[in-house]
Design a protein around this motif. Structure first.
Motif: not given
Length: 121
Positions: A16-27
Motif C-alpha cells: 500500500g501507500s501512505l503520505r506523510l506531511s510535515c508542517a513547519a514554522s519559523g524563520r
C-alpha cells in the motif's frame, strides 16, 4: 523557533501507500535542508530522504529509493514523504527534521515529534 509537526502515519497493508506531511514554522526556509528519518523497533535511527528547500534537490536512502518520494510546498511550508510499495520493514516512527547551515554543527538542528507508520501483511 523552528517547529515541525508530522502527520499522516497509520496502519497500512504491505504494498500500500501512505503520505506523510510535515508542517513547519519559523524563520526563512530558503537555505534549509529538510529530511525524513525513521527508527524501527530495536534499530538505530535511519536516514530516509532529504530535500534542499530552495532548489528541490533530493537524496534517498538505498532502502527506499524508487519507492519513496520527498517533496515540498513553498506556499504552505510543508514537506511530504510519499511512500509507495510499502513493506513490513518500513514499519517505524518517522521523524521530520531541518538542517540550517547557519547553525553550528554538521547534523540536523530541529526535529518533529514523530509519527508511527506500521506496515502489516
Amino acid at each position: 523557533q523552528v517547529q515541525l509537526v508530522e502527520s499522516g502515519g497509520g496502519l497500512v497493508q504491505a504494498g500500500g501507500s501512505l503520505r506523510l506531511s510535515c508542517a513547519a514554522s519559523g524563520r526563512t526556509f530558503s537555505r534549509y535542508t529538510m529530511g525524513w528519518f525513521r527508527q524501527a523497533p530495536g534499530k538505530e535511527r535511519e536516514f530516509v530522504a532529504a530535500i534542499r528547500w530552495s532548489v528541490g534537490d533530493t537524496s534517498y536512502a538505498d532502502s527506499v529509493k524508487g519507492r519513496f518520494t520527498i517533496s515540498r510546498d513553498n506556499a504552505k511550508i510543508m514537506v511530504y514523504l510519499q511512500m509507495n510499495s510499502l513493506k513490513p520493514e518500513d514499519t517505524a516512527v518517522y521523524y521530520c527534521a531541518v538542517k540550517d547551515p547557519v547553525v553550528a554543527g554538521n547534523g540536523y538542528n530541529y526535529w518533529g515529534q514523530g509519527t508511527q507508520v506500521t506496515v502489516s501483511l
